[in-house]
Design a protein around this motif. Structure first.
Motif, PDB file in Angstrom:
ATOM      1  N   VAL A  89       0.749  -1.226  -0.148  1.00  0.00           N
ATOM      2  CA  VAL A  89       0.023  -0.126  -0.015  1.00  0.00           C
ATOM      3  C   VAL A  89       0.985   1.421   0.025  1.00  0.00           C
ATOM      4  O   VAL A  89       0.624   2.129  -0.779  1.00  0.00           O
ATOM      5  N   ARG A  90       1.754   1.307   0.884  1.00  0.00           N
ATOM      6  CA  ARG A  90       2.632   2.560   0.923  1.00  0.00           C
ATOM      7  C   ARG A  90       3.496   2.671  -0.212  1.00  0.00           C
ATOM      8  O   ARG A  90       3.627   3.898  -0.685  1.00  0.00           O
ATOM      9  N   MET A  91       4.013   1.589  -0.986  1.00  0.00           N
ATOM     10  CA  MET A  91       4.644   1.827  -2.132  1.00  0.00           C
ATOM     11  C   MET A  91       4.014   2.373  -3.368  1.00  0.00           C
ATOM     12  O   MET A  91       4.234   3.195  -4.112  1.00  0.00           O
ATOM     13  N   ALA A  92       2.531   1.910  -3.249  1.00  0.00           N
ATOM     14  CA  ALA A  92       1.689   2.533  -4.254  1.00  0.00           C
ATOM     15  C   ALA A  92       1.174   3.750  -3.969  1.00  0.00           C
ATOM     16  O   ALA A  92       0.670   4.385  -4.784  1.00  0.00           O
ATOM     17  N   LEU A  93       1.193   4.195  -2.817  1.00  0.00           N
ATOM     18  CA  LEU A  93       0.596   5.502  -2.157  1.00  0.00           C
ATOM     19  C   LEU A  93       1.700   6.260  -1.540  1.00  0.00           C
ATOM     20  O   LEU A  93       1.431   6.485  -0.289  1.00  0.00           O
ATOM     21  N   PRO A  94       2.678   6.640  -2.022  1.00  0.00           N
ATOM     22  CA  PRO A  94       3.926   7.112  -1.273  1.00  0.00           C
ATOM     23  C   PRO A  94       3.665   8.365  -0.498  1.00  0.00           C
ATOM     24  O   PRO A  94       4.260   8.845   0.416  1.00  0.00           O
ATOM     25  N   GLY A  95       2.487   9.174  -0.783  1.00  0.00           N
ATOM     26  CA  GLY A  95       2.272  10.365  -0.159  1.00  0.00           C
ATOM     27  C   GLY A  95       1.037  10.135   1.058  1.00  0.00           C
ATOM     28  O   GLY A  95       0.833  11.163   1.722  1.00  0.00           O
ATOM     29  N   ARG A  98       7.724   9.892   5.075  1.00  0.00           N
ATOM     30  CA  ARG A  98       9.061   9.360   5.557  1.00  0.00           C
ATOM     31  C   ARG A  98       9.236   8.245   4.518  1.00  0.00           C
ATOM     32  O   ARG A  98       8.406   7.692   4.060  1.00  0.00           O
ATOM     33  N   ALA A  99      10.424   7.881   4.098  1.00  0.00           N
ATOM     34  CA  ALA A  99      10.796   6.868   3.237  1.00  0.00           C
ATOM     35  C   ALA A  99      11.481   5.597   4.269  1.00  0.00           C
ATOM     36  O   ALA A  99      12.077   4.753   3.450  1.00  0.00           O
ATOM     37  N   GLU A 100      11.511   5.729   5.546  1.00  0.00           N
ATOM     38  CA  GLU A 100      12.191   4.766   6.045  1.00  0.00           C
ATOM     39  C   GLU A 100      11.031   4.011   6.943  1.00  0.00           C
ATOM     40  O   GLU A 100      10.482   4.547   7.921  1.00  0.00           O
ATOM     41  N   PRO A 101      10.890   2.634   7.157  1.00  0.00           N
ATOM     42  CA  PRO A 101       9.846   2.281   7.974  1.00  0.00           C
ATOM     43  C   PRO A 101      10.538   2.119   9.532  1.00  0.00           C
ATOM     44  O   PRO A 101      11.695   2.204   9.655  1.00  0.00           O
ATOM     45  N   ALA A 106      10.235  -3.689   2.910  1.00  0.00           N
ATOM     46  CA  ALA A 106       9.739  -2.390   3.169  1.00  0.00           C
ATOM     47  C   ALA A 106      10.921  -1.498   3.404  1.00  0.00           C
ATOM     48  O   ALA A 106      11.115  -0.333   2.891  1.00  0.00           O
ATOM     49  N   ALA A 107      12.186  -2.059   4.143  1.00  0.00           N
ATOM     50  CA  ALA A 107      13.127  -1.345   4.202  1.00  0.00           C
ATOM     51  C   ALA A 107      14.029  -1.083   2.687  1.00  0.00           C
ATOM     52  O   ALA A 107      14.591   0.157   2.572  1.00  0.00           O
ATOM     53  N   ARG A 108      14.236  -1.853   2.212  1.00  0.00           N
ATOM     54  CA  ARG A 108      14.906  -2.041   0.896  1.00  0.00           C
ATOM     55  C   ARG A 108      14.229  -1.139  -0.171  1.00  0.00           C
ATOM     56  O   ARG A 108      15.177  -0.464  -0.815  1.00  0.00           O
ATOM     57  N   TYR A 109      12.882  -1.069  -0.112  1.00  0.00           N
ATOM     58  CA  TYR A 109      12.232   0.034  -1.118  1.00  0.00           C
ATOM     59  C   TYR A 109      11.782   1.347  -0.707  1.00  0.00           C
ATOM     60  O   TYR A 109      10.891   1.671  -1.268  1.00  0.00           O
ATOM     61  N   GLY A 110      12.061   1.604   0.518  1.00  0.00           N
ATOM     62  CA  GLY A 110      11.758   2.776   1.142  1.00  0.00           C
ATOM     63  C   GLY A 110      10.133   2.967   1.366  1.00  0.00           C
ATOM     64  O   GLY A 110       9.824   3.937   1.151  1.00  0.00           O
ATOM     65  N   ALA A 111       9.674   2.012   1.821  1.00  0.00           N
ATOM     66  CA  ALA A 111       8.293   2.064   2.058  1.00  0.00           C
ATOM     67  C   ALA A 111       8.083   2.463   3.512  1.00  0.00           C
ATOM     68  O   ALA A 111       8.206   1.784   4.621  1.00  0.00           O
ATOM     69  N   GLY A 112       7.673   3.797   3.907  1.00  0.00           N
ATOM     70  CA  GLY A 112       7.905   4.491   5.002  1.00  0.00           C
ATOM     71  C   GLY A 112       6.590   4.081   6.162  1.00  0.00           C
ATOM     72  O   GLY A 112       5.936   4.849   6.591  1.00  0.00           O
ATOM     73  N   VAL A 113       6.508   2.699   6.393  1.00  0.00           N
ATOM     74  CA  VAL A 113       5.275   2.234   7.148  1.00  0.00           C
ATOM     75  C   VAL A 113       5.588   2.282   8.715  1.00  0.00           C
ATOM     76  O   VAL A 113       6.599   2.037   8.899  1.00  0.00           O
ATOM     77  N   LEU A 114       4.669   2.545   9.378  1.00  0.00           N
ATOM     78  CA  LEU A 114       4.936   2.450  10.821  1.00  0.00           C
ATOM     79  C   LEU A 114       4.258   1.116  11.260  1.00  0.00           C
ATOM     80  O   LEU A 114       2.789   0.956  11.166  1.00  0.00           O
ATOM     81  N   PHE A 115       4.992   0.255  11.586  1.00  0.00           N
ATOM     82  CA  PHE A 115       4.487  -1.116  12.009  1.00  0.00           C
ATOM     83  C   PHE A 115       4.389  -0.994  13.505  1.00  0.00           C
ATOM     84  O   PHE A 115       5.360  -1.077  14.309  1.00  0.00           O
ATOM     85  N   VAL A 116       3.166  -1.152  14.115  1.00  0.00           N
ATOM     86  CA  VAL A 116       3.101  -1.322  15.641  1.00  0.00           C
ATOM     87  C   VAL A 116       2.456  -2.610  16.045  1.00  0.00           C
ATOM     88  O   VAL A 116       1.455  -3.253  15.530  1.00  0.00           O
ATOM     89  N   VAL A 117       3.517  -3.429  16.582  1.00  0.00           N
ATOM     90  CA  VAL A 117       3.298  -4.784  16.923  1.00  0.00           C
ATOM     91  C   VAL A 117       3.098  -5.011  18.073  1.00  0.00           C
ATOM     92  O   VAL A 117       3.568  -4.552  19.203  1.00  0.00           O
ATOM     93  N   LEU A 118       1.835  -5.559  18.445  1.00  0.00           N
ATOM     94  CA  LEU A 118       1.330  -5.815  19.948  1.00  0.00           C
ATOM     95  C   LEU A 118       1.976  -7.130  20.545  1.00  0.00           C
ATOM     96  O   LEU A 118       1.297  -8.263  19.934  1.00  0.00           O
ATOM     97  N   SER A 119       2.959  -7.100  21.421  1.00  0.00           N
ATOM     98  CA  SER A 119       3.571  -8.093  21.747  1.00  0.00           C
ATOM     99  C   SER A 119       3.151  -8.732  23.270  1.00  0.00           C
ATOM    100  O   SER A 119       3.555  -8.246  24.242  1.00  0.00           O
ATOM    101  N   ASN A 120       2.311  -9.829  23.313  1.00  0.00           N
ATOM    102  CA  ASN A 120       2.109 -10.581  24.342  1.00  0.00           C
ATOM    103  C   ASN A 120       2.712 -11.869  24.376  1.00  0.00           C
ATOM    104  O   ASN A 120       2.618 -12.600  25.300  1.00  0.00           O
ATOM    105  N   GLY A 121       3.444 -12.249  23.352  1.00  0.00           N
ATOM    106  CA  GLY A 121       4.244 -13.687  23.539  1.00  0.00           C
ATOM    107  C   GLY A 121       3.237 -14.920  23.451  1.00  0.00           C
ATOM    108  O   GLY A 121       3.888 -15.828  24.010  1.00  0.00           O
ATOM    109  N   ARG A 122       2.286 -14.529  22.935  1.00  0.00           N
ATOM    110  CA  ARG A 122       1.344 -15.884  22.841  1.00  0.00           C
ATOM    111  C   ARG A 122       0.236 -15.806  21.775  1.00  0.00           C
ATOM    112  O   ARG A 122       0.139 -14.667  21.151  1.00  0.00           O
TER     113      ARG A 122
END
Length: 569
Positions: free
Chosen positions: A448-454, A551-554, A476-492
Motif C-alpha cells: 500500500v505504501r509503495m503504491a501511495l507514497p504520499g 517518511r521513506a524509512e519504515p 519495506a526497508a529495501r524499497y523505502g516504504a515508510g510504514v509505521l508497524f505497531v506490533v502488539l507483543s504478548n508472546g502468545r
C-alpha cells in the motif's frame, strides 16, 4: 512505478519489441533492423499496455529467462517469501484500484503463496500472476522442478491458463489482465521457461481484447423496487461491507442513511470500511454470532445490506440471522455474494451508482434521526507506569493519526477495541485480510505504501501474526516504504488461548515470550524500537506520526502488552 503504455527501444528506425535496449532476446543476437520479436517482448508489450510495470517476485530458475536484463521501464521488487510477494501485490492492487503483477516459481512458489492468493481473492484484489514451469520440450518426462500447477491453488484464482503454444502466452496474459479486474481476484498464467525465447511473428493475432469496458448501468426498476421497500419500512437499517469502500459509495450511502434516518452497521470481519465510521449514524460492527446479531438488529423491520453478502459469522449458533419478521435486501456487485445471501431480494449492480440513485429515490423522513449509541471503550493510561493494554495503545494512536491514514490490521484478539478507538474516516482508511489467514498485514502495508507514497500507512499487528511474514520488513526497508508497524507483543496466540478456555481445556501449545520481533526486524534491516511503558509510546508516536506522509524509512514499534481481558472470540 506502474504507469501507462510505454514503447520499446528505437533500433535503426523500428521498435525493438523484445523490450531490451537494442538487443534481441532470441539467441542473444545483436539488435538492428532484423531484431527478432519474441514471446517475452510481446508479453512486455501486453504488460505495458495494462500498466503492469512493477514486478513483485521471489525469483526461481524457471523465471530467469524472463527476468535477466529486464527493460529499464519495468521495476523489479524482491520479497523474501512468496506469501510476501502476493501480499505486497495485494496491497498495491487495492491501493491503486488496478491490477498488480506477481511472479511465482513453479510448485514451491505457488504452493507457498496459496494462502495469500486465497486472501487476495476474498479481498477482491486484481492480480495477474505468472507462474514459472519447466521447459515445455520435456515436460512429459516430469523433469526436476516440474510443477503440477493447474489445480494447486484450488478454486481461489478467477482464472488459470496453461497456453497450448508459446505464441499463446501474450494472449493469455491479456486475458488474465481482464479477468483479474472483472473477476475480482488473482488470474494465473503458467509459462514454461523456454516459451520466453520463442519467436512471436508480427502477424500473430493478439488472441485477447486490447481493452474491455464493463457498462456500469443501473436498472431504474430495481432502484424503484428497493426504494419502495425502504419507504414501506417502519425502521430500516443499513449494513455495509468492503464492496462499498470508495468515495462515491461513501457519499451515496451517507446521503441514503441521512434521508432514511437509518443506523449503519459495518459487516462483521469486514476487510474494508463501507461507511465513514465517525458519522453520527454509524452504529458499529455487527457481532459475529447469531444471538448477538439478532439483538443488534432488533427493532428493524428491514435491513439493506450494501457491498457484501448477508452476513459473515464465525462460531456456529442455531437460529435465524435476523429477528423474526425482518425483511432482508442485498445490493452487491459480486454475483457470488448475491447468490449465497439468504435474502428476500438480491440486486446485482454496481454499488456506488445504485446507492446514489436509491438515495435520490427514497422519501426523506421527517424529524431527527435516533442516535445509535455506539459504545466506546475506556482507555485511560495505565496507573503508575504499569503494563499496557491494547486499548491504551489504540487510544494513543487514534488521538494522533490523520484521517487520511491507511490502517492495516492483523490483531485478532484486540480487533474490537481497535474498531472502537481508531475509526475509519476516509475511504481505504481500514484494510485487513478478508480470508482470516495470518501473514497479510506486513506485506500488504508495504505494498500500500509503495503504491501511495504520499499517504500515511500504519500496520497494527499481533506478534504472532507478524511472525508469519516477518520477511516483508526487509522489502519495506529495501524499497523505502515508510510504514509505521505497531506490533502488539504478548508472546502468545491469545485468540487460540481463549478458544481453548472456551472449550474448557488447557492448550498444548507454549507461549513464545522469548521471541523479540524488534530484534528480528533489525536483523532484516528495518529500524525497530521496544516500547514497554505508556510514556515511551506517547513520546515515539508524537515523534513519528507527524512524519508518516513523507517518511521513506519504515519503523517497527515492538509494544509489550497484556492480553485484552474483554475479548470474546
Amino acid at each position: 512505478m506502474d504507469g501507462g503504455p510505454a514503447g520499446g527501444s528505437a533500433v535503426d528506425g523500428r521498435i525493438d519489441r523484445a523490450g531490451r535496449g537494442g538487443a534481441a532476446v532470441s539467441g542473444g543476437a545483436a539488435g538492428g533492423a532484423g531484431a527478432v520479436r519474441t514471446v517475452r517482448g510481446a508479453v512486455f508489450d501486453v504488460l505495458r499496455r495494462h500498466g503492469l510495470t512493477t514486478v513483485f517476485a521471489n525469483p526461481g530458475s524457471t523465471e530467469v529467462a524472463l527476468l535477466t536484463d529486464l527493460p529499464e521501464d519495468l521495476r523489479f521488487v524482491l520479497a523474501l517469501h512468496e506469501g510476501s510477494v502476493v501480499g505486497m501485490a495485494t496491497g498495491w492492487a487495492i491501493a491503486r484500484e488496478r491490477p498488480a503483477l506477481a511472479l511465482l516459481h513453479t510448485t514451491a512458489g505457488l504452493g507457498n503463496a496459496v494462502g495469500a492468493l486465497a486472501t487476495a481473492r476474498v479481498n477482491r484484489a486484481p492480480l495477474v500472476v505468472l507462474v514459472g514451469q519447466q521447459d515445455r520440450r520435456h515436460l512429459a518426462l516430469e523433469p526436476f522442478l516440474t510443477g503440477r500447477l493447474a489445480g494447486l491453488a484450488g478454486d481461489y484464482p478467477v482464472r488459470v491458463e496453461q497456453p497450448a503454444r508459446a505464441q499463446d502466452v501474450p494472449g493469455a496474459v491479456g486475458r488474465a489482465c481482464h479477468e483479474a479486474v472483472h473477476g475480482g481476484g488473482p488470474a494465473l498464467v503458467i509459462v514454461p521457461m523456454d516459451d520466453w525465447a520463442a519467436p512471436f511473428p508480427d502477424d500473430e493475432p493478439p488472441a485477447a481484447a486490447l481493452a474491455v469496458h464493463r457498462v456500469a448501468a443501473v436498472d431504474g426498476a430495481d432502484v424503484a423496487r428497493v426504494a419502495a421497500l425502504l419507504d414501506e419500512a417502519r425502521a430500516p437499517a443499513l449494513v455495509v461491507g468492503a464492496g462499498a469502500d470508495g468515495a462515491a459509495a461513501w457519499a451515496a450511502l451517507t446521503r441514503l442513511a441521512e434521508r432514511l434516518h437509518a443506523p449503519v452497521w459495518q459487516e462483521s470481519f469486514g476487510a474494508r470500511a463501507g461507511f465513514p465510521q465517525d458519522h453520527p449514524l454509524f452504529a458499529g460492527h455487527l457481532p459475529a454470532d447469531r444471538p448477538r446479531l439478532r439483538a443488534a438488529l432488533a427493532g428493524h423491520d428491514l435491513v439493506l445490506t450494501v457491498g457484501t453478502a448477508v452476513w459473515r459469522q464465525y462460531p456456529y449458533t442455531p437460529g435465524p440471522l435476523a429477528p423474526p419478521g425482518t425483511r432482508l435486501v442485498a445490493v452487491t456487485a459480486d454475483p457470488a455474494e448475491a447468490h449465497r445471501s439468504p435474502v428476500d431480494l438480491a440486486v446485482l449492480a454496481p454499488v456506488a451508482p445504485f446507492a446514489a440513485r436509491l438515495a435520490a429515490h427514497v422519501t426523506p423522513r421527517p424529524g431527527r434521526p435516533p442516535a445509535p449509541g455506539r459504545p466506546t471503550a475506556p482507555a485511560e493510561p495505565p496507573p503508575d507506569g504499569g503494563p499496557l493494554r491494547p486499548a491504551q495503545v489504540f487510544a494513543a494512536l487514534g488521538a494522533r493519526l490523520d484521517a487520511a491514514t491507511v490502517l492495516v490490521e492483523e490483531t485478532p484478539s484486540s480487533r474490537p477495541a481497535l474498531h472502537a478507538l481508531v475509526p475509519a474516516r476516509a475511504p481505504l482508511g481500514f484494510l485487513s485480510a478478508a480470508m482470516g489467514g495470518l501473514g497479510f498485514a506486513l506485506p500488504a502495508a508495504t505494498g500500500v505504501r509503495m503504491a501511495l507514497p504520499g499517504r500515511p500507512v500504519v500496520a497494527v499487528v499481533g506478534d504472532g501474526s507478524a511472525l508469519y511474514q516477518v520477511q516483508a520488513l526487509w522489502s519495506a526497508a529495501r524499497y523505502g516504504a515508510g510504514v509505521l508497524f505497531v506490533v502488539l507483543s504478548n508472546g502468545r496466540y491469545a485468540v487460540m488461548d481463549r478458544l481453548a478456555e472456551r472449550h474448557g481445556g488447557k492448550p498444548p501449545w507454549p507461549d513464545f515470550a522469548e521471541v523479540s520481533v524488534a530484534a528480528l526486524a533489525r536483523g532484516l534491516g528495518c529500524p525497530a524500537r521496544r516500547v514497554d511503558r505508556h510514556d515511551e509510546l506517547v513520546a515515539v508516536l508524537d515523534e513519528v506520526v507527524p512524519t508518516l506522509a513523507e517518511r521513506a524509512e519504515p519503523l517497527l514499534l515492538d509494544v509489550a502488552v497484556l492480553a485484552d481481558p474483554d475479548f470474546q472470540p
